[in-house]
Design a protein around this motif. Structure first.
Motif, PDB file in Angstrom:
ATOM      1  N   PHE A 168       0.899  -1.068  -0.623  1.00  0.00           N
ATOM      2  CA  PHE A 168       0.047   0.194  -0.100  1.00  0.00           C
ATOM      3  C   PHE A 168       1.376   1.076   0.318  1.00  0.00           C
ATOM      4  CE2 PHE A 168      -2.592  -3.185   1.864  1.00  0.00           C
ATOM      5  CZ  PHE A 168      -3.689  -3.473   1.137  1.00  0.00           C
ATOM      6  N   HIS A 169       0.861   1.762  -1.363  1.00  0.00           N
ATOM      7  CA  HIS A 169       2.069   2.721  -1.142  1.00  0.00           C
ATOM      8  C   HIS A 169       1.804   4.090  -0.531  1.00  0.00           C
ATOM      9  CE1 HIS A 169       4.255   0.817  -4.523  1.00  0.00           C
ATOM     10  NE2 HIS A 169       2.470   0.242  -4.887  1.00  0.00           N
ATOM     11  N   ASP A 170       0.832   4.477  -0.130  1.00  0.00           N
ATOM     12  CA  ASP A 170       0.125   5.608   0.275  1.00  0.00           C
ATOM     13  C   ASP A 170       0.679   5.520   2.106  1.00  0.00           C
ATOM     14  OD1 ASP A 170      -2.232   3.703   0.023  1.00  0.00           O
ATOM     15  OD2 ASP A 170      -2.721   5.341   0.735  1.00  0.00           O
ATOM     16  N   LEU A 171       0.756   4.131   2.187  1.00  0.00           N
ATOM     17  CA  LEU A 171       0.731   4.190   3.938  1.00  0.00           C
ATOM     18  C   LEU A 171       2.574   4.573   4.282  1.00  0.00           C
ATOM     19  CD1 LEU A 171      -0.296   0.621   4.747  1.00  0.00           C
ATOM     20  CD2 LEU A 171      -1.082   3.324   4.761  1.00  0.00           C
ATOM     21  N   LYS A 172       2.882   4.100   3.110  1.00  0.00           N
ATOM     22  CA  LYS A 172       4.719   5.435   3.399  1.00  0.00           C
ATOM     23  C   LYS A 172       4.918   6.500   3.838  1.00  0.00           C
ATOM     24  CE  LYS A 172       9.319   5.466   1.140  1.00  0.00           C
ATOM     25  NZ  LYS A 172      10.146   5.256  -0.326  1.00  0.00           N
ATOM     26  N   GLY A 173       4.997   5.969   4.725  1.00  0.00           N
ATOM     27  CA  GLY A 173       6.140   7.719   5.934  1.00  0.00           C
ATOM     28  C   GLY A 173       4.802   8.261   7.039  1.00  0.00           C
ATOM     29  N   LYS A 174       3.533   7.222   6.898  1.00  0.00           N
ATOM     30  CA  LYS A 174       2.407   7.828   7.421  1.00  0.00           C
ATOM     31  C   LYS A 174       2.732   7.579   8.683  1.00  0.00           C
ATOM     32  CE  LYS A 174      -0.581   9.353   4.831  1.00  0.00           C
ATOM     33  NZ  LYS A 174      -1.710   8.540   4.265  1.00  0.00           N
ATOM     34  N   SER A 175       2.309   8.252   9.743  1.00  0.00           N
ATOM     35  CA  SER A 175       2.817   8.629  11.688  1.00  0.00           C
ATOM     36  C   SER A 175       0.892   7.411  12.520  1.00  0.00           C
ATOM     37  CB  SER A 175       2.089   9.878  11.831  1.00  0.00           C
ATOM     38  OG  SER A 175       2.388  10.087  13.727  1.00  0.00           O
ATOM     39  N   VAL A 176       1.342   5.840  11.987  1.00  0.00           N
ATOM     40  CA  VAL A 176       0.898   5.155  12.631  1.00  0.00           C
ATOM     41  C   VAL A 176       0.453   4.973  14.356  1.00  0.00           C
ATOM     42  CG1 VAL A 176      -0.132   2.388  12.547  1.00  0.00           C
ATOM     43  CG2 VAL A 176       0.610   3.870  10.882  1.00  0.00           C
ATOM     44  N   PHE A 177      -0.428   5.257  15.204  1.00  0.00           N
ATOM     45  CA  PHE A 177      -0.385   4.831  17.108  1.00  0.00           C
ATOM     46  C   PHE A 177      -1.047   3.592  16.693  1.00  0.00           C
ATOM     47  CE2 PHE A 177      -1.561   4.929  20.766  1.00  0.00           C
ATOM     48  CZ  PHE A 177      -0.744   5.445  21.765  1.00  0.00           C
ATOM     49  N   ILE A 178      -0.791   2.665  17.252  1.00  0.00           N
ATOM     50  CA  ILE A 178      -1.287   0.961  17.969  1.00  0.00           C
ATOM     51  C   ILE A 178      -1.550   1.044  19.175  1.00  0.00           C
ATOM     52  CG2 ILE A 178      -1.341  -1.235  17.604  1.00  0.00           C
ATOM     53  CD1 ILE A 178       0.634  -0.530  15.039  1.00  0.00           C
ATOM     54  N   GLN A 219       5.386  -1.367   5.314  1.00  0.00           N
ATOM     55  CA  GLN A 219       5.137  -0.688   4.432  1.00  0.00           C
ATOM     56  C   GLN A 219       5.849   0.994   4.358  1.00  0.00           C
ATOM     57  OE1 GLN A 219       2.619  -1.808   2.217  1.00  0.00           O
ATOM     58  NE2 GLN A 219       2.070  -3.514   3.145  1.00  0.00           N
ATOM     59  N   GLY A 220       6.433   0.914   5.489  1.00  0.00           N
ATOM     60  CA  GLY A 220       7.127   1.972   4.901  1.00  0.00           C
ATOM     61  C   GLY A 220       6.844   3.485   6.159  1.00  0.00           C
ATOM     62  N   ALA A 221       5.419   2.846   6.791  1.00  0.00           N
ATOM     63  CA  ALA A 221       5.078   3.576   8.182  1.00  0.00           C
ATOM     64  C   ALA A 221       6.180   4.006   9.060  1.00  0.00           C
ATOM     65  CB  ALA A 221       3.935   3.566   8.173  1.00  0.00           C
ATOM     66  N   LYS A 222       5.700   5.348   9.947  1.00  0.00           N
ATOM     67  CA  LYS A 222       5.919   5.383  10.984  1.00  0.00           C
ATOM     68  C   LYS A 222       5.080   4.861  12.078  1.00  0.00           C
ATOM     69  CE  LYS A 222       6.767   9.521   9.751  1.00  0.00           C
ATOM     70  NZ  LYS A 222       6.523  10.824   9.811  1.00  0.00           N
ATOM     71  N   VAL A 223       5.454   4.330  12.951  1.00  0.00           N
ATOM     72  CA  VAL A 223       4.797   4.185  14.048  1.00  0.00           C
ATOM     73  C   VAL A 223       5.043   3.996  14.868  1.00  0.00           C
ATOM     74  CG1 VAL A 223       3.986   1.746  14.663  1.00  0.00           C
ATOM     75  CG2 VAL A 223       4.258   1.506  12.406  1.00  0.00           C
ATOM     76  N   GLY A 224       3.973   4.433  16.105  1.00  0.00           N
ATOM     77  CA  GLY A 224       4.107   4.351  17.763  1.00  0.00           C
ATOM     78  C   GLY A 224       2.964   3.195  18.718  1.00  0.00           C
ATOM     79  N   PHE A 225       3.666   3.213  19.205  1.00  0.00           N
ATOM     80  CA  PHE A 225       2.424   2.329  20.339  1.00  0.00           C
ATOM     81  C   PHE A 225       2.456   2.182  21.680  1.00  0.00           C
ATOM     82  CE2 PHE A 225       6.020  -0.490  19.305  1.00  0.00           C
ATOM     83  CZ  PHE A 225       5.881  -1.107  20.884  1.00  0.00           C
ATOM     84  N   ILE A 226       1.574   1.960  22.066  1.00  0.00           N
ATOM     85  CA  ILE A 226       1.859   2.084  23.584  1.00  0.00           C
ATOM     86  C   ILE A 226       1.888   0.109  23.756  1.00  0.00           C
ATOM     87  CG2 ILE A 226      -1.014   2.631  23.480  1.00  0.00           C
ATOM     88  CD1 ILE A 226      -0.782   3.800  26.781  1.00  0.00           C
ATOM     89  N   GLY A 227       2.394   0.537  24.961  1.00  0.00           N
ATOM     90  CA  GLY A 227       1.989  -1.161  25.846  1.00  0.00           C
ATOM     91  C   GLY A 227       1.959  -1.483  27.348  1.00  0.00           C
ATOM     92  N   LYS A 228       1.130  -2.150  28.253  1.00  0.00           N
ATOM     93  CA  LYS A 228       2.041  -1.979  29.575  1.00  0.00           C
ATOM     94  C   LYS A 228       2.940  -2.710  30.026  1.00  0.00           C
ATOM     95  CE  LYS A 228      -1.358  -3.248  33.897  1.00  0.00           C
ATOM     96  NZ  LYS A 228      -2.539  -4.085  34.000  1.00  0.00           N
ATOM     97  N   SER A 229       3.280  -4.147  28.998  1.00  0.00           N
ATOM     98  CA  SER A 229       4.710  -4.448  29.960  1.00  0.00           C
ATOM     99  C   SER A 229       6.678  -4.291  28.414  1.00  0.00           C
ATOM    100  CB  SER A 229       4.263  -5.981  29.247  1.00  0.00           C
ATOM    101  OG  SER A 229       3.330  -6.678  30.144  1.00  0.00           O
TER     102      SER A 229
END
Length: 256
Positions: free
Chosen positions: A6-16, A34-44
């Motif tokens: 999915f070419h348009d996901l490249k560079g997107k800011s993703v939060f999971i 896919q080239g996205a920038k990913v941040g996430f929250i987790g308990k562990s």
């Protein structure tokens, strides 16, 4: 590996939410690839996972440790990722807990905890990203529901109630924020064989019985869900909103 790019996901800011384990970890890896920038929250602590992702994908996800039931902590985590990666373009509300329980044993405390994990956190994560998406001219939110409530499953009524609520909330938010080009969809996975499922409930007999109910006779893997989420996150699905898509091998079709 992904079957699609999915070419348009490249560079997107993703939060999971819950992006360091189970399906969430597969989502994090999938978006990174896919080239996205990913941040996430987790308990562990997910430092080891982030190290591995950096080594395998060449990009390190941003991990914020915290409990999604603590709303200020959750919303601050979103702000932290936004400051590092740019305003969140894509929110994936993935974290959930399907702890089994019996109706007559449920206390108010357990009920409130279950709703906090499985529904309340979804709403307040949406609340945190929507203003950024409005300023940006659009965005995509994908909420994880479940086929469990569609099938009328027993054994965890607080969880199924929350998942029915997620689908209803998804439709309302899609209506409210469609004029801002913010798309809000839900995905309802079937029985995905994560390590947790294999450890707790996936007996040989249970797996055979579930496979018998599926139209497609293959057990589901996390990647089956990842690509559906990427589709809903991408402009490939730009005219889809307010939908709940079951990715379950056809169990709901059979149950209906």
């Amino acid at each position: 590996m992904s079957n699609a790019t999915f070419h348009d996901l490249k560079g997107k800011s993703v939060f999971i939410t819950g992006g360091g384990s189970g399906i969430g970890a597969s989502l994090t890896e999938g978006f990174l690839r896919q080239g996205a920038k990913v941040g996430f929250i987790g308990k562990s602590d997910a430092t080891e996972f982030c190290d591995r992702m950096e080594q395998e994908t060449g990009t390190r996800p941003l991990f914020v440790q915290g409990d999604i039931t603590d709303t200020p902590v959750l919303q601050q985590a979103i702000r932290t990722v936004s400051e590092a990666h740019g305003p969140v373009n894509i929110l994936v509300n993935n974290a959930a807990n399907d702890q089994r329980h019996q109706t007559l044993d449920v206390t108010e405390e357990f009920w409130d905890w279950s709703q906090a994990v499985n529904l309340r956190a979804y709403f307040f994560a949406c609340q945190a990203v929507i203003p950024e998406m409005q300023k940006a001219g659009g965005g995509s939110i994908v909420n994880f529901s479940s086929t469990s409530y569609m099938m009328g499953n027993g054994g965890y009524p607080a969880y199924t109630a929350a998942n029915g609520g997620i689908t209803a909330m998804t439709r309302s938010l899609a209506r409210d924020f469609g004029p801002d080009r913010i798309r809000v969809n839900a995905i309802a996975p079937g029985w995905v064989l994560t390590e947790r499922q294999l450890e707790k409930w996936a007996t040989k007999e249970a797996l055979e019985a579930h496979l018998e109910r599926q139209c497609l006779k293959d057990h589901m893997k996390p990647q089956d869900v990842v690509e559906a989420v990427q589709f809903l996150s991408s402009d490939t699905s730009r005219m889809m909103t307010g939908q709940c898509i079951a990715v379950d091998g056809g169990v709901v079709t059979v149950a209906a």
